[in-house]
Design an enzyme around this catalytic site. Structure first.
Site, short mmCIF file in Angstrom:
data_model
loop_
_atom_site.label_atom_id
_atom_site.label_comp_id
_atom_site.label_asym_id
_atom_site.label_seq_id
_atom_site.Cartn_x
_atom_site.Cartn_y
_atom_site.Cartn_z
N ARG A 75 0.86 -1.18 0.00
CA ARG A 75 0.00 0.00 0.00
C ARG A 75 0.90 1.25 0.00
O ARG A 75 2.06 1.19 0.44
CB ARG A 75 -0.89 0.03 1.24
CG ARG A 75 -1.83 -1.16 1.39
CD ARG A 75 -2.60 -1.05 2.70
NE ARG A 75 -3.55 -2.14 2.88
CZ ARG A 75 -3.27 -3.28 3.53
NH1 ARG A 75 -2.07 -3.45 4.08
NH2 ARG A 75 -4.18 -4.23 3.65
N LYS B 51 -2.36 -2.29 8.10
CA LYS B 51 -3.44 -1.71 8.89
C LYS B 51 -3.34 -2.18 10.34
O LYS B 51 -3.08 -3.35 10.61
CB LYS B 51 -4.79 -2.12 8.29
CG LYS B 51 -5.03 -1.52 6.91
CD LYS B 51 -6.39 -1.88 6.36
CE LYS B 51 -6.63 -1.19 5.02
NZ LYS B 51 -7.95 -1.52 4.44
N HIS C 297 -2.34 2.39 -5.64
CA HIS C 297 -3.12 1.18 -5.38
C HIS C 297 -3.34 0.37 -6.66
O HIS C 297 -3.55 -0.85 -6.59
CB HIS C 297 -4.47 1.55 -4.74
CG HIS C 297 -4.81 0.70 -3.56
ND1 HIS C 297 -4.03 0.64 -2.42
CD2 HIS C 297 -5.83 -0.18 -3.35
CE1 HIS C 297 -4.56 -0.21 -1.57
NE2 HIS C 297 -5.64 -0.73 -2.10
N ARG D 290 -0.66 -2.08 -6.79
CA ARG D 290 -0.93 -3.18 -5.84
C ARG D 290 -1.94 -4.16 -6.45
O ARG D 290 -1.76 -5.38 -6.39
CB ARG D 290 -1.45 -2.59 -4.53
CG ARG D 290 -1.86 -3.61 -3.46
CD ARG D 290 -2.18 -2.84 -2.19
NE ARG D 290 -2.99 -3.56 -1.24
CZ ARG D 290 -2.52 -4.39 -0.30
NH1 ARG D 290 -1.22 -4.61 -0.21
NH2 ARG D 290 -3.33 -4.98 0.56
N HIS E 133 -4.03 -9.25 3.74
CA HIS E 133 -5.48 -9.28 3.92
C HIS E 133 -5.83 -10.19 5.09
O HIS E 133 -5.38 -11.33 5.15
CB HIS E 133 -6.17 -9.81 2.66
CG HIS E 133 -6.16 -8.85 1.52
ND1 HIS E 133 -6.37 -9.23 0.20
CD2 HIS E 133 -5.98 -7.50 1.48
CE1 HIS E 133 -6.31 -8.17 -0.57
NE2 HIS E 133 -6.07 -7.11 0.18
N TYR F 17 -9.68 -10.70 -6.80
CA TYR F 17 -8.75 -10.81 -7.92
C TYR F 17 -9.06 -12.00 -8.81
O TYR F 17 -8.65 -12.02 -9.97
CB TYR F 17 -7.31 -10.86 -7.40
CG TYR F 17 -6.95 -9.58 -6.69
CD1 TYR F 17 -6.80 -8.39 -7.41
CD2 TYR F 17 -6.81 -9.52 -5.32
CE1 TYR F 17 -6.52 -7.21 -6.77
CE2 TYR F 17 -6.52 -8.34 -4.67
CZ TYR F 17 -6.38 -7.18 -5.40
OH TYR F 17 -6.12 -6.00 -4.77
#
Length: 296
Positions: free
Chosen positions: A146, A170, A240, A243, A266, A275
């Site tokens: 990110r 995150k 992004h 990414r 994730h 994806y």
């Protein structure tokens, strides 16, 4: 303006839950709108009811905000009022029976493999900033980071002997991301010939530096990526997108979905599964373009 309750909740999210700076900023924006809306209706934060929340959702939609933004604001309110119930400040939440708005599925933008190669093969100046910019683009696409993770990297997070980077995603969650090939070569070149010039002797652990020797900002990174995109005819290229392109090209190259999930950081495999839809969409485009009888 935020009231004392919303400020306390944001502090709780930051300190107790480890929410990211971006999440806190987004929720603060949502709460500012909520508090202003309640002030118009002459209702306090603690006495707001279900009808107030419904009317607030309608207001946001009328303002033309994206469904994802309305959903985020609703989610922020649900969490906030659950917090107030747990703290004993209200008896029940005005959001308890409210479902989150549905957001239409939107496949992420991705570059083709050819576009990615063109982006990264373009001529970059042999200057400290040119070496930096090439390294940043290579790492974004080569490691699937990110934007916030890239600019937060320190020199100590580069582990060439182990063939990896240490990234913090995150909630400041640490993960190890492999790096090799062109991304590793570009990063080595920057560390050897670019960063020392930009650092100018300053004591900083930041990996990617601006022209003044400080840590590069996300805004500056966005500008670098957008400028590189324009050079190959891609408008508004976003970090992004690199990414997303990394994940899509990994999947198309045969990588296991769980491996991609780990690299991207994730928490839930369902986030990574988008994806597979991107890949299927790509297959269909190729089929329609190539098969002589595919279009009737």
């Amino acid at each position: 303006m935020l009231d004392a309750n919303t400020k306390e909740y944001l502090s709780f999210l930051s300190v107790e839950r480890g929410a990211s700076t971006n999440t806190i900023a987004a929720y603060a924006h949502d709460f500012e709108k909520w508090c202003a809306f309640l002030e118009e209706r002459e209702v306090s934060v603690l006495s707001a009811g279900h009808d107030d929340v419904v009317a607030f959702q309608a207001r946001l939609t009328e303002e033309g905000l994206a469904a994802s933004t309305v959903k985020r604001a609703t989610s922020a309110l649900k969490g906030f009022y659950r917090f107030l119930v747990r703290e004993g400040r209200i008896a029940s939440s005005p959001c308890s029976s409210m479902a989150l708005p549905k957001v239409p599925d939107r496949l992420p933008d991705v570059l083709s493999v050819e576009q990615a190669n063109e982006l990264l093969s373009q001529d970059f100046p042999a200057s400290p900033t040119g070496l930096r910019d090439k390294a940043m683009l290579e790492v974004l696409y080569g490691c699937g980071l990110r934007a916030s993770e890239l600019v937060a990297l320190n020199v100590s997070d580069v582990l060439f002997e182990e063939g990896c980077l240490r990234a913090f995603g995150k909630g400041s969650k640490e993960r190890i991301v492999p790096i090799s090939g062109m991304a590793e070569a570009a990063l080595r070149a920057y560390l050897e010939s670019g960063r020392p010039e930009l650092a100018k002797g300053a004591r900083t652990g930041a990996l990617f530096l601006n022209a003044r020797g400080g840590r590069l900002s996300r805004q500056s990174l966005h500008a670098v990526v957008a400028r590189a995109g324009l050079a190959i005819g891609v408008r508004n290229l976003h970090p992004h997108t690199l990414r997303h392109s990394f994940a899509t090209h990994m999947l198309e190259g045969g990588a296991d979905l769980r491996v991609i999930q780990d690299i991207l950081g994730h928490a839930d495999i369902s986030t990574t599964q988008i994806y597979t839809h991107v890949s299927r969409a790509h297959v269909r485009e190729e089929y329609l373009a190539a098969h002589p009888r595919a279009r009737g």
